[in-house]
Design a protein around this motif. Sequence first.
Motif, PDB file in Angstrom:
ATOM      1  N   ASN A   1       0.842  -1.195   0.000  1.00 57.88           N
ATOM      2  CA  ASN A   1       0.000   0.000   0.000  1.00 57.88           C
ATOM      3  C   ASN A   1       0.876   1.244   0.000  1.00 57.88           C
ATOM      4  N   PRO A   2       1.050   1.893  -1.138  1.00 54.87           N
ATOM      5  CA  PRO A   2       1.855   3.125  -1.151  1.00 54.87           C
ATOM      6  C   PRO A   2       1.220   4.186  -0.266  1.00 54.87           C
ATOM      7  N   ILE A   3       2.034   4.923   0.437  1.00 56.91           N
ATOM      8  CA  ILE A   3       1.536   5.991   1.300  1.00 56.91           C
ATOM      9  C   ILE A   3       1.326   7.237   0.450  1.00 56.91           C
ATOM     10  N   PRO A   4       0.161   7.867   0.542  1.00 53.38           N
ATOM     11  CA  PRO A   4      -0.120   9.035  -0.289  1.00 53.38           C
ATOM     12  C   PRO A   4       0.900  10.151  -0.080  1.00 53.38           C
ATOM     13  N   PHE A   5       1.226  10.832  -1.173  1.00 57.50           N
ATOM     14  CA  PHE A   5       2.077  12.022  -1.187  1.00 57.50           C
ATOM     15  C   PHE A   5       3.538  11.718  -0.846  1.00 57.50           C
ATOM     16  N   VAL A   6       3.917  10.430  -0.816  1.00 55.10           N
ATOM     17  CA  VAL A   6       5.313  10.035  -0.623  1.00 55.10           C
ATOM     18  C   VAL A   6       5.883   9.649  -1.986  1.00 55.10           C
ATOM     19  N   THR A   7       7.058  10.159  -2.308  1.00 60.83           N
ATOM     20  CA  THR A   7       7.702   9.844  -3.575  1.00 60.83           C
ATOM     21  C   THR A   7       8.431   8.512  -3.470  1.00 60.83           C
ATOM     22  N   TYR A   8       8.279   7.672  -4.490  1.00 64.52           N
ATOM     23  CA  TYR A   8       8.951   6.377  -4.527  1.00 64.52           C
ATOM     24  C   TYR A   8       9.851   6.300  -5.760  1.00 64.52           C
ATOM     25  N   VAL A   9      11.003   5.680  -5.599  1.00 63.72           N
ATOM     26  CA  VAL A   9      11.928   5.515  -6.716  1.00 63.72           C
ATOM     27  C   VAL A   9      12.124   4.027  -6.968  1.00 63.72           C
ATOM     28  N   PRO A  10      12.219   3.615  -8.239  1.00 66.34           N
ATOM     29  CA  PRO A  10      12.339   2.183  -8.546  1.00 66.34           C
ATOM     30  C   PRO A  10      13.703   1.626  -8.153  1.00 66.34           C
ATOM     31  N   GLU A  11      13.682   0.380  -7.687  1.00 67.27           N
ATOM     32  CA  GLU A  11      14.907  -0.340  -7.349  1.00 67.27           C
ATOM     33  C   GLU A  11      15.181  -1.399  -8.420  1.00 67.27           C
ATOM     34  N   ALA A  12      16.365  -1.952  -8.391  1.00 66.30           N
ATOM     35  CA  ALA A  12      16.757  -2.927  -9.404  1.00 66.30           C
ATOM     36  C   ALA A  12      15.896  -4.186  -9.364  1.00 66.30           C
ATOM     37  N   ASP A  13      15.379  -4.548  -8.162  1.00 63.85           N
ATOM     38  CA  ASP A  13      14.604  -5.777  -8.046  1.00 63.85           C
ATOM     39  C   ASP A  13      13.128  -5.588  -8.371  1.00 63.85           C
ATOM     40  N   GLY A  14      12.760  -4.393  -8.851  1.00 60.08           N
ATOM     41  CA  GLY A  14      11.371  -4.142  -9.214  1.00 60.08           C
ATOM     42  C   GLY A  14      10.542  -3.516  -8.125  1.00 60.08           C
ATOM     43  N   SER A  15      11.094  -3.404  -6.920  1.00 56.87           N
ATOM     44  CA  SER A  15      10.372  -2.751  -5.830  1.00 56.87           C
ATOM     45  C   SER A  15      10.526  -1.239  -5.943  1.00 56.87           C
ATOM     46  N   LYS A  16       9.799  -0.541  -5.106  1.00 55.58           N
ATOM     47  CA  LYS A  16       9.890   0.917  -5.073  1.00 55.58           C
ATOM     48  C   LYS A  16      10.198   1.367  -3.655  1.00 55.58           C
ATOM     49  N   ARG A  17      11.187   2.217  -3.523  1.00 59.67           N
ATOM     50  CA  ARG A  17      11.654   2.663  -2.213  1.00 59.67           C
ATOM     51  C   ARG A  17      11.295   4.131  -2.011  1.00 59.67           C
ATOM     52  N   SER A  18      10.838   4.438  -0.810  1.00 61.47           N
ATOM     53  CA  SER A  18      10.469   5.820  -0.512  1.00 61.47           C
ATOM     54  C   SER A  18      11.703   6.713  -0.508  1.00 61.47           C
ATOM     55  N   ALA A  19      11.519   7.934  -0.948  1.00 60.61           N
ATOM     56  CA  ALA A  19      12.612   8.903  -1.005  1.00 60.61           C
ATOM     57  C   ALA A  19      12.350   9.988   0.026  1.00 60.61           C
ATOM     58  N   SER A  20      13.166  10.035   1.070  1.00 59.28           N
ATOM     59  CA  SER A  20      13.019  11.050   2.113  1.00 59.28           C
ATOM     60  C   SER A  20      13.722  12.327   1.678  1.00 59.28           C
ATOM     61  N   ASP A  21      13.163  13.454   2.093  1.00 56.61           N
ATOM     62  CA  ASP A  21      13.775  14.745   1.764  1.00 56.61           C
ATOM     63  C   ASP A  21      14.809  15.157   2.802  1.00 56.61           C
ATOM     64  N   TYR A  22      14.666  14.650   4.017  1.00 52.89           N
ATOM     65  CA  TYR A  22      15.668  14.911   5.052  1.00 52.89           C
ATOM     66  C   TYR A  22      15.596  13.781   6.065  1.00 52.89           C
ATOM     67  N   VAL A  23      16.759  13.249   6.442  1.00 49.33           N
ATOM     68  CA  VAL A  23      16.820  12.131   7.388  1.00 49.33           C
ATOM     69  C   VAL A  23      17.740  12.498   8.543  1.00 49.33           C
ATOM     70  N   TYR A  24      17.273  12.256   9.750  1.00 48.40           N
ATOM     71  CA  TYR A  24      18.086  12.465  10.951  1.00 48.40           C
ATOM     72  C   TYR A  24      17.912  11.231  11.811  1.00 48.40           C
ATOM     73  N   GLY A  25      18.907  10.324  11.748  1.00 44.47           N
ATOM     74  CA  GLY A  25      18.788   9.028  12.392  1.00 44.47           C
ATOM     75  C   GLY A  25      19.222   9.024  13.841  1.00 44.47           C
ATOM     76  N   TYR A  26      19.045   7.848  14.476  1.00 43.48           N
ATOM     77  CA  TYR A  26      19.371   7.713  15.901  1.00 43.48           C
ATOM     78  C   TYR A  26      20.862   7.916  16.150  1.00 43.48           C
TER      79      TYR A  26
END
Length: 624
Positions: free
Chosen positions: A187-212
């Motif tokens: 279920n794609p999340i609305p208004f989130v951009t996804y980019v295709p991966e080599a295996d055919g899946s789609k990965r979300s593209a974050s505009d800014y990430v601040y990890g633990y």
Amino acid sequence: MAAGPEPAAPVPTVLSRGDDPQEPPAAPSLRGWQKAAYAEYFRVAKRDFLLVATPGAGKTTYALTVAKELLARREIVAVTIVTPTEHLKYQWAQAAKRFGIAIDPSYRNAQGRAGADFQGVAVTYAQVAAHPALHRARTENRKSLIIFDEVHHAGDALSWGDAVKEAFDPARRRLALTGTPFRSDANPIPFVTYVPEADGSKRSASDYVYGYGPALADGVVRPVIFLAYSGEMHWRTRAGDEITATLGTPMTRDQIAQAWRTALDPSGEWIGRVLEAADKRLTEVRRAMPDAGGLVIASDHETARAYAAQLRRISGERPAVVLSDDPTASKKISAFAASQARWMVAVRMVSEGVDVPRLAVGVYATSVSTPLFFAQAVGRFVRARKRGETASVFVPSVPTLLGFAAELEAERDHVVRTLDRDPEAELEAAQRERKTPDDFELMGRSIEVLKASATFDRVLFDGGEFGTAAEAGSPEEEDFLGLPGLLEPEQVAALLRKRQSAQLAARSAAAAAPGDDGSDGALFAVPNPANGPALVNGTVNGAGNGHAPAAKEARPAVSREQLAALRKELNGLVGAWSHRTGQPHGVIHNELRGACGGPALPQASAEQVKARIDQIRQWALSRR
């Protein structure tokens, strides 16, 4: 009911800022990452912006700073905040008030239009799903910023995602926030951009990430010390078999669930011992943090009340009990946050977004087994108020949870798998996969709990394991419960290593000394737990296989340097295997324990470590 045009709300005054148009307002002050994310937001005007920031980092302050600026620039005239729970609506409204933004958290769909005194409303995802057309009309009538708090909830159900898309498609700006891993379904999340991966899946593209990891280095969040507890569990199955097994040893999926359920039973010794240990830890933490509080996350209302009764006996103070069907739940949470009370017991609803910064000690006393829920729960304890504060979370020694703990610093995105799959294979996979958050809880319910003891297993911190297996209430356990409450991450690691070395030295000396029977002790001779429960005369025994124990064999002495070298070699191989397979280090170590037997790495003998080295090399040769 459609919403008519809403009156324009007063626009707040522009806060003073420097000449740089990307410079955030001067007050309230922002952390470094918030300033960088603010600059990124305004660097390129985007209708949709996805921020991924670790729990406790300050996503609310960031989002309201952006909202304040957009209102001041008159790019928007209204703000709609969408949250997962009712309590969070009021929490957001309180925070917005400090920015001079009037948000109505009591808005109901039946109202239609919002009150003229407010610049926006706070609603829940469920509220939007109940009447998406109403919220679309509100969005169309005013230039709006939509703030999605914990946006992954828009993917909780297809109907929720559809409603969010319909309601907020006309919005001028949309700011999505999340601090936890997204759902990995189709279920794609609305208004989130996804980019295709080599295996055919789609990965979300974050505009800014601040990890633990960066947040920990910046002192924005607390380091988390996980204290894992094992013990012997004894239960009777529906078929009448009595099973005895040690929590954390290799078992089938059903047996893990049943042992976990046995540990959490309020009538057993395990949870009582863990609550006692957690209360001791809280007492130690409060020496440096006088208002530090503890939270027990329970599975259901009945056990929550039972845990609260035990905590009252242990601490001498009545805990706050927060239940999902209690209409005063929000008030209880707010009252606890503002008090200096020791404990709160809750059922799930405090697991995400609830802001109680003084929480510093937690007990994960639920069998909910999803990584999302675990990350949300741990996120309640990591918000730092000043440098040196630490968080302590008590968990059962269950491989699933220990794996999640090892993944704490990993970044994960929402991947949408390609839809052109074999429908029959997809159905088969769906039948294998349990999607309910109560997975292990449901599997463990059809048993009769007989007895549960508790032992201190180990401490997990910064990717490492520390401590030696010890009885609950022993001086060895006290060494770790008594860690100071104010320590920098480097100091925590150094102190854990020091205490582990002291304990291993003491055990080595005891093992090397002649025993009462005149035999020589074996250096690092730690008992080897069973390779899972074994059925003996209708009884499953996790302490052995029904045969008499073999005579003690003396092992050649191994120097501390040699043992350290073996551990280093194993950890290097585990790191390489992790890079190759994507599995967390903790999960690989648990699989090696399952394949080879023996205790956790800090307690393993040289021969046990060598066996694991041989095993992981065999995996590499066979490409497992």
